[in-house]
Design a protein around this motif. Structure first.
Motif, PDB file in Angstrom:
ATOM      1  N   LYS A   1       0.850  -1.212   0.000  1.00  0.00           N
ATOM      2  CA  LYS A   1       0.000   0.000   0.000  1.00  0.00           C
ATOM      3  C   LYS A   1       0.874   1.246   0.000  1.00  0.00           C
TER       4      LYS A   1
ATOM      5  N   SER B   1       1.220   4.264  -5.976  1.00  0.00           N
ATOM      6  CA  SER B   1       0.862   5.672  -6.167  1.00  0.00           C
ATOM      7  C   SER B   1      -0.657   5.752  -6.271  1.00  0.00           C
ATOM      8  N   PRO B   2      -1.224   6.950  -6.018  1.00  0.00           N
ATOM      9  CA  PRO B   2      -2.674   7.060  -6.096  1.00  0.00           C
ATOM     10  C   PRO B   2      -3.181   6.728  -7.497  1.00  0.00           C
TER      11      PRO B   2
END
Ligand SMILES: Cc1cc2nc3c(=O)[nH]c(=O)nc-3n(C[C@H](O)[C@H](O)[C@H](O)COP(=O)(O)O)c2cc1C
Lengths: 102, 185
Positions: free
Chosen positions: B157, B161-162
């Motif tokens: 997690k 990256s987003p």
């Protein structure tokens, strides 16, 4: 050649390779991606210089790291950011040249 | 024994994303073998057209970061998906060479992105390079065309990256330009 010289030479050689291997992509990809490749190579050169404490370059690298993905996701925003990035480098070049003399 | 997690397919599609930051630890050969199997299981219009090069030699990966300008990641492994142009031409003609075989490589990428999630791996599809550089790196003969390189490594997690937002696809109903209203997104 000292070990430091050898390390520097090796890192520069790697960046030369990146630039050469990026060249043919300029014919097949967008101009924006060519600009991205130049900034990526510049970023690698700044990484090589990172040993020499330079606040401007450190901030420039952080700025590139924060905005590099825009080349893939938001090309207009990348172009805007790149203009500001270049303006920052131009202003810094002027400051340096003034300080160091011609 | 490979420790693989079950994955809901729709969930895997929703979570799928490209990774450019990976953990340092190497990916064991049997895990890479599982990934290669996933790539090989993807659709293939004719037998013998697809070739997969499994790469885990650190020297090759370090060199890839110099000679493949799009390989902007620290992956400890990659799969190079290639097409045998002679076999494609002989079994399906020019359209197989220029069109169909590329679809098959894309399908393999989709399989890899799903399979990776069952193995705690992440992938990044990379095509920004000159063919000659990939050929030189992996010793590909002239009749083997590199289609895509896929970076592979362990992700968490923290390293993810987003999700990229704002990528759209057109959706049409019966005729181009007529909206398809399915309500199920
Ligand atoms: C066919 C294909 C080629 C790509 N080539 C590159 C590449 O050369 N380098 C890279 O870092 N990302 C590459 N990408 C990743 C895209 O930039 C990425 O898919 C896009 O930013 C959307 O992000 P997402 O897949 O995580 O949603 C490629 C993706 C695809 C599908």
């Amino acid at each position: 050649m000292t070990a430091a010289d050898e390390g520097l030479s090796r890192a520069l050689y790697e960046t030369v390779t990146v630039l050469v291997c990026s060249a043919p992509l300029a014919l097949d990809e967008t101009r924006l991606l060519s600009a991205f490749r130049m900034l990526d190579a510049a970023d690698r050169l700044m990484g090589i210089m990172a040993d020499h404490d330079d606040d401007f370059l450190r901030r420039a690298r952080a700025d590139f790291a924060d905005h590099r993905m825009l080349a893939m996701t938001d090309q207009a925003a990348f172009t805007d950011w790149m203009s500001r990035y270049v303006a920052g480098f131009a202003a810094q070049a002027l400051r340096r040249t003034r300080a160091e003399g011609v | 024994m490979i420790d693989a997690k079950p994955l809901d397919v729709a969930d895997g599609m929703r979570r799928r994303r490209m990774h450019r930051i990976f953990e340092d630890r190497p990916v064991p050969a049997e895990v890479l073998g599982r990934m290669a199997w996933a790539a090989a299981r993807a659709q293939q219009a004719r037998s013998g057209v697809r070739h997969v090069v499994v790469v885990d030699d650190p020297v090759l990966l370090a060199t890839a970061r110099q000679v493949l300008p799009g390989f902007l990641n620290n992956a400890p492994a990659m799969l190079a998906l290639c097409t045998d142009l002679d076999q494609a031409g002989a079994t399906g003609g020019p359209r197989m060479v220029e069109h169909v075989s590329r679809l098959d490589s894309g399908a393999a990428c989709a399989h890899l992105a799903l399979m990776a999630q069952t193995l705690d791996l992440g992938v990044c599809t990379v095509t920004s390079w000159a063919d000659e550089a990939v050929r030189a790196l992996f010793g590909l003969p002239a009749h083997i065309r590199p289609d895509v390189t896929v970076a592979v490594g362990y992700v968490t997690k923290e390293t993810a990256s987003p999700a990229v937002r704002g990528f759209t696809s057109g959706l049409h109903h019966n005729a181009f330009g007529a909206a398809f209203e399915d309500g199920a997104r």
